[in-house]
Each structure stands twice: as C-alpha cells, then as structure tokens.
Write a protein that holds these residues in place. Structure first.
Motif, mmCIF file in Angstrom:
data_model
loop_
_atom_site.group_PDB
_atom_site.id
_atom_site.type_symbol
_atom_site.label_atom_id
_atom_site.label_comp_id
_atom_site.label_asym_id
_atom_site.label_seq_id
_atom_site.Cartn_x
_atom_site.Cartn_y
_atom_site.Cartn_z
ATOM 1 N N PRO A 42 -7.798 -1.848 5.898
ATOM 2 C CA PRO A 42 -7.671 -1.779 4.434
ATOM 3 C C PRO A 42 -8.948 -2.181 3.703
ATOM 4 O O PRO A 42 -9.569 -3.180 4.030
ATOM 5 C CB PRO A 42 -6.532 -2.746 4.118
ATOM 6 C CG PRO A 42 -6.347 -3.589 5.333
ATOM 7 C CD PRO A 42 -6.937 -2.851 6.489
ATOM 8 N N SER A 62 0.818 -1.217 0.000
ATOM 9 C CA SER A 62 0.000 0.000 0.000
ATOM 10 C C SER A 62 0.852 1.267 0.000
ATOM 11 O O SER A 62 0.500 2.254 -0.648
ATOM 12 C CB SER A 62 -0.958 0.001 1.191
ATOM 13 O OG SER A 62 -0.238 -0.044 2.403
ATOM 14 N N TRP A 103 -4.757 3.443 5.996
ATOM 15 C CA TRP A 103 -5.077 2.276 5.169
ATOM 16 C C TRP A 103 -4.747 0.978 5.912
ATOM 17 O O TRP A 103 -5.518 0.019 5.890
ATOM 18 C CB TRP A 103 -4.339 2.343 3.843
ATOM 19 C CG TRP A 103 -4.696 1.191 2.948
ATOM 20 C CD1 TRP A 103 -4.013 0.026 2.807
ATOM 21 C CD2 TRP A 103 -5.853 1.093 2.119
ATOM 22 N NE1 TRP A 103 -4.666 -0.802 1.928
ATOM 23 C CE2 TRP A 103 -5.800 -0.176 1.491
ATOM 24 C CE3 TRP A 103 -6.909 1.935 1.834
ATOM 25 C CZ2 TRP A 103 -6.776 -0.607 0.593
ATOM 26 C CZ3 TRP A 103 -7.883 1.513 0.940
ATOM 27 C CH2 TRP A 103 -7.812 0.251 0.339
ATOM 28 N N GLN A 104 -3.602 0.944 6.565
ATOM 29 C CA GLN A 104 -3.163 -0.262 7.264
ATOM 30 C C GLN A 104 -4.096 -0.638 8.416
ATOM 31 O O GLN A 104 -4.205 -1.813 8.762
ATOM 32 C CB GLN A 104 -1.733 -0.103 7.796
ATOM 33 C CG GLN A 104 -0.676 0.005 6.732
ATOM 34 C CD GLN A 104 -0.646 -1.192 5.798
ATOM 35 O OE1 GLN A 104 -0.851 -2.328 6.220
ATOM 36 N NE2 GLN A 104 -0.425 -0.938 4.525
ATOM 37 N N ASP A 120 -1.140 6.001 4.454
ATOM 38 C CA ASP A 120 -0.777 4.587 4.566
ATOM 39 C C ASP A 120 -1.094 4.039 5.957
ATOM 40 O O ASP A 120 -1.583 2.916 6.082
ATOM 41 C CB ASP A 120 0.694 4.373 4.231
ATOM 42 C CG ASP A 120 1.039 2.891 4.150
ATOM 43 O OD1 ASP A 120 0.376 2.156 3.382
ATOM 44 O OD2 ASP A 120 1.945 2.468 4.886
ATOM 45 N N THR A 161 -12.515 3.666 5.073
ATOM 46 C CA THR A 161 -11.123 3.905 4.672
ATOM 47 C C THR A 161 -11.069 4.485 3.264
ATOM 48 O O THR A 161 -10.304 5.421 3.006
ATOM 49 C CB THR A 161 -10.292 2.612 4.776
ATOM 50 O OG1 THR A 161 -10.377 2.130 6.121
ATOM 51 C CG2 THR A 161 -8.848 2.838 4.411
#
Length: 157
Positions: free
Chosen positions: A68, A4, A64-65, A61, A73
C-alpha cells in the motif's frame, strides 16, 4: 480509516456513473442498428459488465494490499483507473458520435491496456491477474461484436 476495498469500490462506482452521459436520442440510434443473429446474450451485458468491474476493483484491492502506498502501487492504480475510464467511455462516445469505429477503437485500447496491466500485476499477485480474467475474456467479445455491428451497419461505421 476507510478500508481500501471501500475506497477502490467507490472510485470504480463513481467512474462507472459516467455511462449515464448517454441520452435517449443516442440510445435510439443504437437500438435501430442491425445485430448479428448470434447476439442472444445482449440482455446479460449489464450483468457481465458488473462482474467485470467487480473483478477489476477486487484485483486493484489485492494489488494495493500487497504494497500500500508505494510509488509502483500508485502507478498501477493509475493504470487500473485508465482502463476503467476507457471502458466506461466506450458506450457514451460511440453513441454520442454515432460511430461504431470509435467504440471499436476504445475497445481495442481497453484490451491492450488491460493486457499491459495484467503483465504488470503478475509479479505482484496471481490472484489479482485471475480477477482481471473477466475483463480479458469479455473485452475481445465486445470488440468483436462491435466489428460485426460495423459490418451489418456500414452507414454507421
């Protein structure tokens, strides 16, 4: 599968390339503007924006982590994208239209959206918010600088 952070970094980089919509004629207009005496850090602005964009991409990021692919998100990623597009549009639009007011409006829009983004991200990750701090600190400085340029160059406001 591509990690990502590489995908987010690539999108950030591709959008940042939008700043290349500037023509030499546009730059000449900006170069002739009077500047405040305190604007001694102007040569550092490209480095500052590099740090700002890296922080924004790293923040995205981190978010997102955490979750995901979820709808929330994705909506937050869209907000990151919008903030970056507005930020990158600041210089080309201000220069193309030779309007400091246009730059000031875009700067304020970017700041407001970045504050909204930080509020949305806070419940997800404090680290993601901290990575947005360079943007949240620098954008008001840049917007204030544009306001000062308007005062010194009323014919170009």
């Amino acid at each position: 599968m591509i990690p990502s952070w590489i995908r987010i970094g690539a999108v950030t980089f591709l959008i940042a390339l939008g700043s290349f919509l500037i023509t030499p004629r546009d730059v000449k207009w900006f170069a002739r503007l009077s500047r405040p005496r305190w604007l001694v850090f102007e040569p550092l602005i490209p480095l500052i924006w590099t740090v700002v964009f890296i922080g924004g991409a790293a923040s995205a990021d981190v978010v997102w982590q955490k979750n995901p692919g979820s709808l929330i998100t994705w909506l937050i990623m869209a907000l990151y994208l919008l903030v970056e597009i507005i930020t990158v549009a600041y210089i080309p639009i201000m220069l193309r239209f030779r309007s400091l007011k246009a730059g000031e409006v875009l700067g304020l829009m970017g700041l407001i959206l970045a504050v909204v983004l930080a509020i949305c991200v806070l419940p997800i990750s404090l680290m993601a918010v901290l990575l947005l701090l360079p943007y949240l600190v620098w954008t008001p400085i840049g917007t204030y600088t544009t306001e000062e340029l308007k005062e010194l160059n009323p014919q170009d406001a």
